[in-house]
Design a protein around this motif. Structure first.
Motif, PDB file in Angstrom:
ATOM      1  N   UNK A 179      68.705   8.038  63.171  1.00  0.00           N
ATOM      2  CA  UNK A 179      69.822   8.939  63.455  1.00  0.00           C
ATOM      3  C   UNK A 179      69.435  10.386  63.181  1.00  0.00           C
ATOM      4  N   UNK A 180      68.703  10.617  62.081  1.00  0.00           N
ATOM      5  CA  UNK A 180      68.303  11.985  61.743  1.00  0.00           C
ATOM      6  C   UNK A 180      67.378  12.557  62.809  1.00  0.00           C
ATOM      7  N   UNK A 181      66.415  11.775  63.237  1.00  0.00           N
ATOM      8  CA  UNK A 181      65.461  12.273  64.233  1.00  0.00           C
ATOM      9  C   UNK A 181      66.106  12.457  65.604  1.00  0.00           C
ATOM     10  N   UNK A 182      67.111  11.659  65.914  1.00  0.00           N
ATOM     11  CA  UNK A 182      67.739  11.769  67.226  1.00  0.00           C
ATOM     12  C   UNK A 182      68.841  12.832  67.249  1.00  0.00           C
ATOM     13  N   UNK A 183      69.208  13.368  66.096  1.00  0.00           N
ATOM     14  CA  UNK A 183      70.213  14.427  66.028  1.00  0.00           C
ATOM     15  C   UNK A 183      69.530  15.768  66.322  1.00  0.00           C
ATOM     16  N   UNK A 184      69.513  16.134  67.569  1.00  0.00           N
ATOM     17  CA  UNK A 184      68.783  17.310  68.028  1.00  0.00           C
ATOM     18  C   UNK A 184      69.344  18.581  67.408  1.00  0.00           C
ATOM     19  N   UNK A 185      70.639  18.682  67.287  1.00  0.00           N
ATOM     20  CA  UNK A 185      71.251  19.883  66.734  1.00  0.00           C
ATOM     21  C   UNK A 185      70.783  20.129  65.297  1.00  0.00           C
ATOM     22  N   UNK A 186      70.864  19.109  64.460  1.00  0.00           N
ATOM     23  CA  UNK A 186      70.446  19.246  63.057  1.00  0.00           C
ATOM     24  C   UNK A 186      68.946  19.515  62.969  1.00  0.00           C
ATOM     25  N   UNK A 187      68.156  18.792  63.754  1.00  0.00           N
ATOM     26  CA  UNK A 187      66.707  19.003  63.743  1.00  0.00           C
ATOM     27  C   UNK A 187      66.360  20.438  64.135  1.00  0.00           C
ATOM     28  N   UNK A 188      67.060  20.986  65.107  1.00  0.00           N
ATOM     29  CA  UNK A 188      66.819  22.369  65.530  1.00  0.00           C
ATOM     30  C   UNK A 188      67.207  23.368  64.438  1.00  0.00           C
ATOM     31  N   UNK A 189      68.284  23.080  63.705  1.00  0.00           N
ATOM     32  CA  UNK A 189      68.689  23.962  62.611  1.00  0.00           C
ATOM     33  C   UNK A 189      67.637  23.947  61.511  1.00  0.00           C
ATOM     34  N   UNK A 190      67.140  22.758  61.153  1.00  0.00           N
ATOM     35  CA  UNK A 190      66.063  22.663  60.165  1.00  0.00           C
ATOM     36  C   UNK A 190      64.854  23.456  60.631  1.00  0.00           C
TER      37      UNK A 190
END
Length: 67
Positions: A10-21
């Motif tokens: 779920x973390x890796x597929x959450x593009x929005x959160x990954x982009x913020x990181x």
């Protein structure tokens, strides 16, 4: 263990959160350049990878895989 994999996926597929990181690490490279980083509870290792890309010379990634 299955729940742990679901959380990582779920973390890796959450593009929005990954982009913020990614944006945070790129905008704060001075915090990581030539530093040693300890990533406790690294799960997928995403933050460890971003730390290296931001200039960390070494990253210790410690995860906890429970069965």
């Amino acid at each position: 263990m299955e729940d742990s994999w679901n959380i990582q996926e779920a973390m890796l597929s959450d593009v929005l959160v990954s982009n913020v990181y990614n944006q945070f690490f790129q905008q704060n490279q001075i915090l990581f350049k030539d530093k040693i980083v300890l990533d406790v509870g690294c799960r997928s290792g995403l933050l460890s990878i971003l730390a290296v890309e931001a200039g960390a010379v070494k990253v210790f990634a410690i995860g906890n895989m429970q069965s």
